[in-house]
Design a protein around this motif. Sequence first.
Motif, PDB file in Angstrom:
ATOM      1  N   LEU A   1       0.845  -1.138   0.000  1.00 35.83           N
ATOM      2  CA  LEU A   1       0.000   0.000   0.000  1.00 35.83           C
ATOM      3  C   LEU A   1       0.888   1.196   0.000  1.00 35.83           C
ATOM      4  O   LEU A   1       0.657   2.153  -0.591  1.00 35.83           O
ATOM      5  CB  LEU A   1      -0.751   0.020   1.311  1.00 35.83           C
ATOM      6  CG  LEU A   1      -1.603  -1.187   1.537  1.00 35.83           C
ATOM      7  CD1 LEU A   1      -1.498  -1.734   2.932  1.00 35.83           C
ATOM      8  CD2 LEU A   1      -2.996  -0.766   1.288  1.00 35.83           C
TER       9      LEU A   1
ATOM     10  N   TYR B   1      -7.132   4.894   2.992  1.00 38.86           N
ATOM     11  CA  TYR B   1      -7.161   3.578   2.376  1.00 38.86           C
ATOM     12  C   TYR B   1      -8.564   2.995   2.295  1.00 38.86           C
ATOM     13  O   TYR B   1      -8.847   2.153   1.442  1.00 38.86           O
ATOM     14  CB  TYR B   1      -6.268   2.610   3.145  1.00 38.86           C
ATOM     15  CG  TYR B   1      -4.806   2.964   3.085  1.00 38.86           C
ATOM     16  CD1 TYR B   1      -4.154   3.067   1.864  1.00 38.86           C
ATOM     17  CD2 TYR B   1      -4.080   3.204   4.239  1.00 38.86           C
ATOM     18  CE1 TYR B   1      -2.811   3.401   1.801  1.00 38.86           C
ATOM     19  CE2 TYR B   1      -2.731   3.533   4.183  1.00 38.86           C
ATOM     20  CZ  TYR B   1      -2.110   3.631   2.959  1.00 38.86           C
ATOM     21  OH  TYR B   1      -0.783   3.954   2.905  1.00 38.86           O
TER      22      TYR B   1
ATOM     23  N   SER C   1      -6.143   6.414  -2.753  1.00 38.14           N
ATOM     24  CA  SER C   1      -5.563   5.210  -2.141  1.00 38.14           C
ATOM     25  C   SER C   1      -6.617   4.206  -1.712  1.00 38.14           C
ATOM     26  O   SER C   1      -6.297   3.202  -1.083  1.00 38.14           O
ATOM     27  CB  SER C   1      -4.715   5.615  -0.921  1.00 38.14           C
ATOM     28  OG  SER C   1      -3.642   6.434  -1.303  1.00 38.14           O
TER      29      SER C   1
END
Length: 548
Positions: free
Chosen positions: A27, A461, A472
């Motif tokens: 990530l 995220y 993201s």
Amino acid sequence: MRTTAGARECEGSPQAPDWSPVMKKPLAIAVALALGTTACGSDDKGKAPEVVKDGTFTYAIPADPGVLEPATAVLGSTNTVLGFAYDTLVHSDATGKIIPGLAEKWDAGPEKVTFTLRKGVTCSDGSPVTARTVADSMNYLADPKNKASLLGVLIPAGMKATADDAAGTVGLATAAPNPFLLESMTAVYVVCGKGLADRSLLKDSTSGSGPYELTEKVAGDHYTFKVRKGYAWGPDGGGIVDGMPGTVTLKVVKDESTAANLVTSGGLSGGQFTGAERKRVEIIPGIHKGSAPDGIGELFFHQGDDRPGNALDVRKALIQSLDLADLRKITGQGNAAAPTHLTSLAPDPCRGDSVTGNLPATDTAAAGTALDAAGWKAGADGVRARDGRRLTLRIAYSTSAGPGVQAGMEYVATRFKAIGVETKLAGSADAKYAESLFSTGDWDLAWVPLGLSLPTQLTGYLSGPFPDAKGSNFAHLKNTEYVRLSGEAAKTVGAPGCPAWTTAEASLVRNLDVVPVSQPTQLVASKGATLDVIGGIVRPTSIRMLAE
């Protein structure tokens, strides 16, 4: 991803609370071990062990750090290396308490934190570290054109740093309330001296105020540091003391068996172990042992409009087909606990239980019934299909996560097959794995060892723009309840807002936007030395070389 705070286990001494964290950034955060420790090392008579002055400490890192620029560091190995050469404004202790670093005190508000710096701090090149130095370092990270990996994770978008050299203060102001900006600074390195003036120097060298200076780099083999004798501004005012090594060598050892052999023979002072070598290392005579969680292993469904995981009833059926306790044992190789919340790295201020009771129980029959009801009917070959489309899931995972994760994904495939779901295992190296998550999107279910230190880091995220819009939100989540609840939680500074953050996290788990499975542990073993690892980083001022 930076990483974990836990508690060292000292034989014959009480174990401190285990507050662990790991940060992995496939990530953009790399999983890294962190271990908070208590002081270990009294002999049978209660006397402190004799220490070695100016000794050499050699520690194994599992991968080459690559480019040493702190602004783009994402690997745990890179941050381990940088932790010897750089300082942060504040630190976390093993319990998550924020303690002084370059800043001796601070004043934290919802949109600004003001730090008062220690006097007399110098960079490794001898130049002074002033308020302007710190502000310039922070503003570099906050400028989008520099593409810092920490921007949007630890550095809020729109943050501005100001300096008052006369007062010795640095102000970090945010465009919107940021309840954990102070805690974020435990993991943001300050660049100073020549490297601040010319960042190109940081590709292969360091330019920080930390207790050690990089003197030799041999890519793929080792990184050697020499102690800075005048250093006196470490965590909580710590400096160089007897027993700290004069030389530190971080050696790249990719194979755990090799690392175990080297620790046994004295070729290494320490290393970390997660696999089959762990039990062998634990019984080495004279070994000092510690354990800490190695991040949180989680399952994510791609919830794009054309994906099976877009539907909650399908997600629930697939999770019901699994025994998460068995999956935990397999992926964690018997060294894993059930996660209770979604952050794990120090300081990890919010530790409420957002998981228990929010995941469906194993029920294979109910899983099949739910898929039937959703229109996914078994064909002649046993594979379910709907509207002529087979129910096929591509399962992505990183091969560097180890044999436990590989076996775990094979277990998932077997359980899915039993309910008529076809799978394709797509294990790949970190770079391709990250590309799959954040660029190509060629996955349906992913095993993500996500370890973060603050609930605010989750929002980028797990909500917001998708990767194709330069965001993201890799799983294409659209949980409006989480967006609302996390927005409300963000209005309260620090720990008082934690109950609200726990409620927001629970909405993600109930909706199966994230399925926390496993919080495994790693063994940190050392021989002839003791050390602390907090927030995923070896704390250099904690290392003591012992006359054993």
